[in-house]
Design an enzyme around this catalytic site. Structure first.
Site, PDB file in Angstrom:
ATOM      1  CD  GLU A  91     -35.327  14.318  27.315  1.00 10.75           C
ATOM      2  OE1 GLU A  91     -34.507  14.815  28.152  1.00 10.75           O
ATOM      3  OE2 GLU A  91     -36.274  14.769  26.956  1.00 10.75           O
ATOM      4  CB  CYS A 104     -28.934  10.284  34.098  1.00 11.73           C
ATOM      5  SG  CYS A 104     -30.579  10.447  34.877  1.00 11.73           S
ATOM      6  CB  CYS A 111     -43.294  10.760  34.755  1.00 10.31           C
ATOM      7  SG  CYS A 111     -43.167  10.611  36.493  1.00 10.31           S
ATOM      8  CB  CYS A 115     -42.888  16.491  40.558  1.00 10.11           C
ATOM      9  SG  CYS A 115     -43.019  14.651  41.474  1.00 10.11           S
ATOM     10  CB  CYS A 118     -40.529  17.113  36.975  1.00 10.77           C
ATOM     11  SG  CYS A 118     -39.871  15.709  36.111  1.00 10.77           S
ATOM     12  CB  CYS A 332     -34.484  13.751  31.771  1.00  5.50           C
ATOM     13  SG  CYS A 332     -32.943  12.865  31.466  1.00  5.50           S
TER      14      CYS A 332
END
Length: 343
Positions: A91, A104, A111, A115, A118, A332
């Site tokens: 994204e 961005c 990932c 976290c 997120c 995102c």
């Protein structure tokens, strides 16, 4: 097959020398790739058909295809779901400001950091992005919107410092005046706090702005929402950020996502202020985004403003991030997650 767009100019020159091509050919090809952002060798019209065919046999050009596009009716923010050559999705978000356009971008497919607030980690980590794939997000957005992007934020899907070598190559490439020629002072690199890589970034001597996703004032609280804190403590990561500011003369920003009843109290603000006292920095306060699987609740406006006022009373520069693209879920990770789950 090698991504020719991810080669530095020196690497490209060396590769082409094996084909007995003169240096000016490297300059032509580099310009096509990085200034013009072409996605096929056929677009390189000042090269012979034979040479284009030769290049096509040996290399591919990383590019992004727009799978989905959303435009905010509130502020013209544009969010893209982009499909890569291997069918994976990333994204990117383009935001319009008075000074121009900021993009961005993503640095990884998924990932690893986990976290708790997120969406990027929910669909799983697949791989690092090549430098050419990061740059292609910019070319795709510029071509689609008909604008020049002047500022870059590496704060999309992924942890940039977990993809360190490709990110450094990307930074040097977008700064090259033979390509996009974007000032590194207009580039922000965000990290959740991989301390050794912050010191590595210092050694690269690149004048980018460093942004740390902090989100908590102490280890007990931060470890509950950010697993990376189990490796490097709050004090360690703030120390690294202070070193970055001292060595680069660049102000460090701290991202602090406010979660109702978790990290948004007056006591949290006072503890954070004590950690940052005497440090030339900026704290960007971000009311948490609603992510269905996470169950986090956005802090009240009263709590957000109180947190900011407490920090300011201690002499800490703090602002509340203006929410852009609110009507299109511009943060995102959410589009990729829905695409992967088949929603």
């Amino acid at each position: 097959m090698t991504d020719i767009k991810s080669l530095s100019f020196d690497e490209l020159s060396e590769e082409l020398s094996t084909l007995n091509l003169p240096r000016y050919r490297a300059e032509q090809i580099y310009s096509w790739l990085h200034k013009n952002g072409v996605s096929s060798f056929d677009e390189m019209t000042n090269l012979s058909k034979d040479l284009r065919a030769q290049l096509d046999e040996k290399y591919f050009i990383s590019s992004c295809e727009i799978e989905e596009k959303y435009v905010s009716k509130l502020d013209e923010t544009v969010k893209y779901l982009l499909r890569l050559h291997d069918g994976e999705y990333i994204e990117a978000v383009v935001m319009k400001y008075k000074y121009g356009y900021t993009i961005c971008i993503s640095s990884q497919i998924g990932c690893k950091m986990g976290c708790k607030f997120c969406a990027s980690t929910l669909a799983g980590f697949k791989r690092n992005l090549l430098s050419g794939e990061m740059e292609s997000q910019i070319h795709t957005a510029q071509r689609d919107l008909g604008v020049r992007i002047s500022h870059i934020v590496l704060m999309g899907i992924g942890e940039p410092l977990d993809n360190f070598d490709n990110v450094i190559k990307f930074l040097r490439t977008v700064n090259d005046d033979r390509g996009l020629n974007i000032s590194l002072r207009d580039v922000t690199v965000s990290t959740c706090g991989i301390v050794p890589k912050i010191y590595d970034l210092i050694n690269e001597k690149l004048p980018v702005t460093l942004t740390l996703s902090l989100h908590a004032p102490n280890d007990d609280m931060r470890s509950r929402i950010m697993p990376v804190n189990d490796r490097w403590s709050v004090d360690e990561v703030i120390k690294a950020c202070k070193s970055y500011a001292e060595q680069t003369s660049r102000r460090v920003s701290f991202e602090y996502t406010l979660i109702n009843g978790v990290n948004d109290t007056t006591e949290c603000a006072e503890e954070l202020a004590s950690k940052l006292k005497g440090f030339i920095c900026h704290v960007n306060l971000i009311p948490v985004n609603d992510v269905e699987e996470r169950g986090n609740v956005r802090s009240s406006d009263k709590a957000v403003n109180n947190f900011k006022d407490v920090l300011k009373s201690y002499g800490i520069n703090a602002t509340i991030r203006r929410t852009l693209g609110k009507d299109i879920n511009a943060s995102c990770g959410q589009l990729r997650r829905k695409k992967k789950s088949g929603d």
